[in-house]
Design an enzyme around this catalytic site. Structure first.
Site, PDB file in Angstrom:
ATOM      1  N   HIS A  42       0.816  -1.208   0.000  1.00 16.99           N
ATOM      2  CA  HIS A  42       0.000   0.000   0.000  1.00 16.99           C
ATOM      3  C   HIS A  42       0.846   1.252   0.000  1.00 16.99           C
ATOM      4  CE1 HIS A  42      -3.370  -2.618   1.436  1.00 16.99           C
ATOM      5  NE2 HIS A  42      -3.801  -2.038   0.348  1.00 16.99           N
ATOM      6  N   ARG A  76       6.537   3.662 -17.861  1.00 14.57           N
ATOM      7  CA  ARG A  76       7.452   2.554 -17.547  1.00 14.57           C
ATOM      8  C   ARG A  76       6.611   1.296 -17.346  1.00 14.57           C
ATOM      9  NH1 ARG A  76      10.426   6.879 -14.288  1.00 14.57           N
ATOM     10  NH2 ARG A  76      12.589   6.788 -14.974  1.00 14.57           N
ATOM     11  N   ARG A 123       6.825   2.795 -23.074  1.00  8.95           N
ATOM     12  CA  ARG A 123       8.119   2.123 -23.229  1.00  8.95           C
ATOM     13  C   ARG A 123       7.927   0.632 -23.030  1.00  8.95           C
ATOM     14  NH1 ARG A 123      13.007   3.591 -19.317  1.00  8.95           N
ATOM     15  NH2 ARG A 123      11.846   2.367 -17.786  1.00  8.95           N
ATOM     16  N   GLU A 156      19.999   5.989 -24.379  1.00  8.26           N
ATOM     17  CA  GLU A 156      20.506   5.769 -23.014  1.00  8.26           C
ATOM     18  C   GLU A 156      21.953   5.300 -23.015  1.00  8.26           C
ATOM     19  OE1 GLU A 156      16.998   4.252 -20.311  1.00  8.26           O
ATOM     20  OE2 GLU A 156      17.169   2.980 -22.084  1.00  8.26           O
ATOM     21  N   ASN A 163      19.200   9.297 -17.145  1.00  7.61           N
ATOM     22  CA  ASN A 163      19.690   8.571 -15.962  1.00  7.61           C
ATOM     23  C   ASN A 163      20.700   7.514 -16.412  1.00  7.61           C
ATOM     24  OD1 ASN A 163      17.592  10.017 -14.847  1.00  7.61           O
ATOM     25  ND2 ASN A 163      16.201   8.272 -14.786  1.00  7.61           N
ATOM     26  N   ASP A 164      20.279   6.733 -17.402  1.00  5.16           N
ATOM     27  CA  ASP A 164      21.188   5.696 -17.882  1.00  5.16           C
ATOM     28  C   ASP A 164      22.295   6.275 -18.749  1.00  5.16           C
ATOM     29  OD1 ASP A 164      20.506   3.207 -16.762  1.00  5.16           O
ATOM     30  OD2 ASP A 164      18.641   3.216 -17.899  1.00  5.16           O
ATOM     31  N   ARG A 168      24.366   3.897 -11.308  1.00  4.62           N
ATOM     32  CA  ARG A 168      23.440   4.969 -10.930  1.00  4.62           C
ATOM     33  C   ARG A 168      22.823   4.743  -9.560  1.00  4.62           C
ATOM     34  NH1 ARG A 168      18.368   4.105 -15.080  1.00  4.62           N
ATOM     35  NH2 ARG A 168      17.006   4.887 -13.437  1.00  4.62           N
ATOM     36  N   CYS A 201      13.361  12.104 -20.933  1.00  7.08           N
ATOM     37  CA  CYS A 201      12.462  11.543 -19.919  1.00  7.08           C
ATOM     38  C   CYS A 201      13.230  11.094 -18.686  1.00  7.08           C
ATOM     39  CB  CYS A 201      11.620  10.402 -20.491  1.00  7.08           C
ATOM     40  SG  CYS A 201      12.606   9.040 -21.098  1.00  7.08           S
TER      41      CYS A 201
HETATM   42  C1  PEP Z   1      16.570   6.900 -17.928  1.00  5.77           C
HETATM   43  O1  PEP Z   1      17.422   6.013 -17.949  1.00  5.77           O
HETATM   44  O2  PEP Z   1      16.842   8.111 -17.883  1.00  5.77           O
HETATM   45  C2  PEP Z   1      15.159   6.546 -17.943  1.00  5.77           C
HETATM   46  C3  PEP Z   1      14.230   7.471 -18.066  1.00  5.77           C
HETATM   47  O3  PEP Z   1      14.836   5.242 -17.773  1.00  5.77           O
HETATM   48  P1  PEP Z   1      14.839   4.504 -16.339  1.00  5.77           P
HETATM   49  O4  PEP Z   1      15.133   5.548 -15.303  1.00  5.77           O
HETATM   50  O5  PEP Z   1      13.524   3.874 -16.197  1.00  5.77           O
HETATM   51  O6  PEP Z   1      15.956   3.527 -16.520  1.00  5.77           O
HETATM   52 MG    MG Z   2      16.827   4.022 -18.409  1.00  5.33          MG
END
Ligand code: PEP
Ligand code: MG
Length: 851
Positions: free
Chosen positions: A481, A578, A614, A703, A726-727, A737, A774
């Site tokens: 929850h 996602r 995605r 990525e 992020n990746d 990361r 994103c």
């Molecule tokens: C990213 O890698 O920036 C991304 C948006 O995908 P995730 O964070 O889900 O790996």
């Molecule tokens: Mg990613």
């Protein structure tokens, strides 16, 4: 005559099981109704699911001709629907829900009802029906050896018994062997299994449930789950390999610490593993709660994205376990029984009152708790304990709840996570009986992060509209929850944080729901940046620069509840759905129908709007047992994202098909993109597969540095790209990361990352095709104008950040954005890049994530 209602997710399954059952009585006068499925979609395709109203109607239909009705359910929501049906039905015929296996139970119940059995007898027959099968097979078929499935007893020529078929882990030559006891209340469920798999890296480890249970490779999550190891079970660990000793020591410590889940309320603590004397001792309650040093980073599982920093508020401790040794005199027992009955009614009433003011998920959760509070079985069982054993009212409720909780835990998965519902209702009833305050979320005016062992459903529901800006729990998983509510409220949350109990009240904590980290008393600059992020600036639904240039501001979501929150926050669409978040708790792959339902939930929140879906990004930090069954030494560089289709093409094909069906049924403008793409061939093959099922707008995520450098070639074969910063930062800087200590490397402001983004933006301008961002970089309000200057055409982020980013963009022109981009591309360090952006954009007030 006893009637039977069979509740199933699938009409075909229900009818087939009934057909089988009726064979047993040759049609002999049994009244059975099947309540199955959840209607059908626009094409007339049946939707898998259960419907409480249909179950109630089936009960009422039988009521006129029967003295009682037994309800059998297949699994999951069937149980919840049946419970709800008890509230919805109009008739007052006695009804019993049978905790029996669906097929065996139905057969046994039909036979017993045909023989004229009473409701008690029919229910008992159904419940005992699995005994024959378990007696016949024992645990032999749960054997854990992936390569060697032993024949069922008596089925093969060799006819070996379970222990001789499986030689036993300890028989491995040279293995380091230890015996441990499972101490946590829920046994080896998904999270402990993941910890075991992770900790076993460096040795070949096998686990065997003693005395003669199955054995499983520690690297296999699904095999570990099949062990079925519960609290109190002994498990043999056996390891070979260079670090066998070290790995076993670490595993013993994990077991002894109850995997950080504690030992359960009302559950007698199981003694520590006797052979674990050389391992560090388990922390005592006081040690566990001693304050954690500033700067410490605790890790858990990020279950709701975003970052926030605020003072910690610790959820009030639950009630003490009522004394079991206190015996009520026979003459006083009836008044104890009525105390239970009154308390249950009062709690149901309180929850009903709160339900009427709650909305959405919170309302559904409160409703479920209310049903539990008025569950006649709970009250009846507790009353029996008072009458027969002389337990006090409070103690009787406690014991009854513990046994219900164990029953749910034994079911595993989503049902196990509902154990918190039972504890919540138990505490409320006991508090009512003892006339003490109900444990709950403290009221605060200022923003705070709520820290708890686990959140009770009613607590999480109480957070709606309050000042709670983040959640940290020691227990719970992606479907708990805590996770559901946090995502629907759009606040960051990290669950399964070992050691969270030691966070001092009022300590500033930085919760990062994307990384799954909780930092205690972080550096003030970083804390301020995250605090800024937690202040929600309203968004009017249109992203635009000062000169009117449009930049679409979209939301990142992981399911329908988040999509609803995102739409309410004004998101122009979804830039990243996602999809793996819908299936984090699944051991087996979701069916196409299940996927259609999950995707439609998100699409429905954005009618006529763009939704970028995605495909499954399973693996690395988001492993899915059905997609990543094998251990990988280096999962971030392994078979994750689109690469899974190399091994399991059907997974991708089914997902695309499901998405096409969902898109057909909803009016959202669906686009699909693939994660973790490295080559143009991968992009081309993905685009062909998507277009083949009618998904015509196809993109890929950028990525990897490879994809960034090949952006122009990628745009020759796809319609858009979306930068997963992020990746991209992780792979460009070669920095995990998830490692907070490498935070300054995992920074989109790193010049190498900015230059790669610039290359992608330039390719987008050349082809005049959309380039989105994103990753978290999109939510950085200082970086957003820079990204636009680099060629980015849309930004997708957590809904809470939309207003802040929109305000930052509204303050600058496109020419300023381009100038800022030009300046940062010359920077040699991340700090220089930030400083250059501030100089050009002339704003220090728009600080964003600097982690
Ligand atoms: C990213 O890698 O920036 C991304 C948006 O995908 P995730 O964070 O889900 O790996
Ligand atoms: Mg990613």
């Amino acid at each position: 005559m006893i009637g039977i209602v069979a509740v199933s997710h699938s009409a075909r399954l229900g009818e087939a099981a009934l057909e089988l059952a009726l064979q047993m009585v040759q049609g002999g006068g049994v009244l059975v109704r099947v309540a199955a499925g959840a209607g059908s979609d626009a094409d007339g395709t049946p939707i898998l699911g259960t419907d409480a109203v249909a179950v109630a109607a089936a009960i009422d239909d039988l009521a006129a001709d029967c003295d009682g009705v037994l309800v059998l359910m297949d699994l999951g929501s069937a149980v919840l629907s049946a419970e709800l049906a008890l509230e919805l039905r109009m008739s007052d015929v006695p009804v019993r829900l049978a905790p029996a296996p669906f097929v065996e139970g139905l057969l046994a119940a039909v036979v017993s009802a045909a023989a004229g059995g009473s409701l008690d007898v029919v229910a008992q027959e159904a419940s005992a029906s699995l005994g024959a099968k378990t007696g016949q097979l024992g645990d032999a078929n749960a054997d854990g050896d992936e390569d060697h499935i032993p024949p069922a007893r008596g089925a093969g020529e060799h006819g070996a018994d379970a222990s001789s078929v499986e030689s036993g882990a300890s028989a491995r030559p040279g293995a380091v062997v230890r015996v441990v006891t499972v101490r946590n209340p829920l046994g080896i469920h998904a999270r402990p299994a993941a910890l075991i798999a992770e900790t076993s890296a460096g040795a070949d480890v096998r686990l065997r449930k003693l005395p003669d249970g199955p054995d499983a490779a520690a690297a296999s999550l699904s095999r570990l789950l099949i062990l079925g190891a519960r609290q109190g079970d002994d498990v043999e660990l056996s390891a070979t390999g260079v670090d066998a000793n070290g790995v076993v020591e670490r595993l013993v410590a994990l077991f002894d610490e109850g995997f950080g889940e504690g030992f359960g309320e009302g559950v007698t603590e199981v003694p520590k593993s006797p052979v674990a004397a050389t391992t560090p001792s388990v922390e005592t309650e006081t040690q566990a709660r001693s304050p954690i040093a500033p700067g410490t980073v605790l890790r858990g599982r990020g279950v709701s994205g975003g970052r926030v920093a605020a003072p910690a508020v610790i959820l009030a401790a639950p009630l003490d376990e009522p004394d079991a040794s206190e015996i009520v005199a026979p003459d006083d027992r009836e008044s104890e029984v009525s105390a239970i009955e009154w308390a249950a009614v009062a709690v149901a009433d309180q929850l009903r009152a709160r339900t009427s003011t709650a909305t959405g998920e919170a309302r559904a959760i409160l409703d479920a708790s209310r049903l539990l509070a008025s569950d006649p079985e709970l009250v009846a069982e507790a009353s029996a304990l008072v009458r027969i054993k002389g337990r006090t009212a409070a103690r009787a409720v406690w014991e009854t709840a513990v046994s219900h909780e164990r029953g749910l835990a034994a079911l595993g998965g989503r049902m196990a996570e509902r154990a918190a519902d039972i504890r919540d209702v138990r505490d409320r009833i006991i508090a009512e009986i003892l006339e003490v305050d109900v444990p709950g979320v403290p009221e605060r005016e200022e923003p705070f992060v709520l820290v708890a062992v686990d959140l009770a459903p009613a607590d999480t529901a109480a957070l709606e509209g309050g000042s709670c800006v983040g959640l940290v729990t020691e227990q719970g998983g992606p479907t708990s929850h805590t996770a559901i509510i946090a995502r629907s409220l759009g606040i960051p949350a990290v669950a399964g944080v070992v050691g969270a109990a030691g966070i001092a009240p009022d300590a500033i904590v930085l919760v990062d729901g994307d990384r799954g980290t909780v930092e205690i008393e972080p550096d003030p600059v970083r804390a301020d940046a995250a605090k800024g992020e937690s202040v929600v600036v309203p968004f009017d639904g249109e992203g635009m620069l000062a000169d009117g240039h449009r930049i679409r501001l979209l939301a990142n979501v992981g399911g329908a509840a988040e999509a609803v929150t995102a739409a309410a926050a004004g998101a122009e669409g979804v830039g990243l759905f996602r999809t793996e978040f819908c299936f984090l708790d699944r051991v087996d792959a979701p069916s196409i129908d299940e996927q259609v339902a999950a995707y439609r939930g998100v699409l429905a929140a954005f009618p006529g709007r763009r939704v970028v879906v995605r495909t499954l990004d399973a693996g690395s930090d988001k492993p899915l047992p059905f997609a990543n069954p094998d251990h990988e030494d280096n999962p971030a560089l392994g078979v994750r994202g689109l690469r899974i289709a190399r091994r399991s093409p059907a997974l991708l094909d089914d997902q695309l098909r499901a998405l096409a069906r969902a898109a057909e049924a909803e009016s959202a403008v669906v686009e699909v993109m693939a994660p973790m793409v490295a080559t143009v061939d991968e992009a081309r093959a993905f685009a062909e597969s998507a277009r083949a099922v009618g998904l015509m707008t196809v993109g890929v995520m950028i990525e990897t540095p490879s994809a960034a450098l090949l952006a122009s070639e990628m745009l020759e074969v796809v319609d858009f790209v979306s930068l997963g910063t992020n990746d991209l930062a992780q792979y460009t800087l070669a920095a995990d990361r998830l490692l907070a200590e490498l935070g300054e490397l995992n920074d989109p402001w790193q010049p190498a990352v900015l230059r790669l983004i610039g290359a992608v933006g330039a390719a987008g301008r050349t082809w005049d095709l959309p380039v989105g961002v994103c990753g978290e970089a999109a939510a950085d309000s200082l970086l957003a104008p820079v990204l636009v200057g680099l060629g980015v055409t849309s930004l997708s982020m957590t809904p809470r950040a939309l207003g802040r980013v929109a305000a930052a963009l509204e303050a600058v022109t496109e020419a300023q954005c381009r100038a800022a981009a030009e300046a940062v591309l010359k920077a040699a360090t991340a700090a220089d890049a930030r400083a250059a952006a501030v100089v050009v954009l002339g704003s220090e007030s728009v600080g964003g994530p600097v982690d």
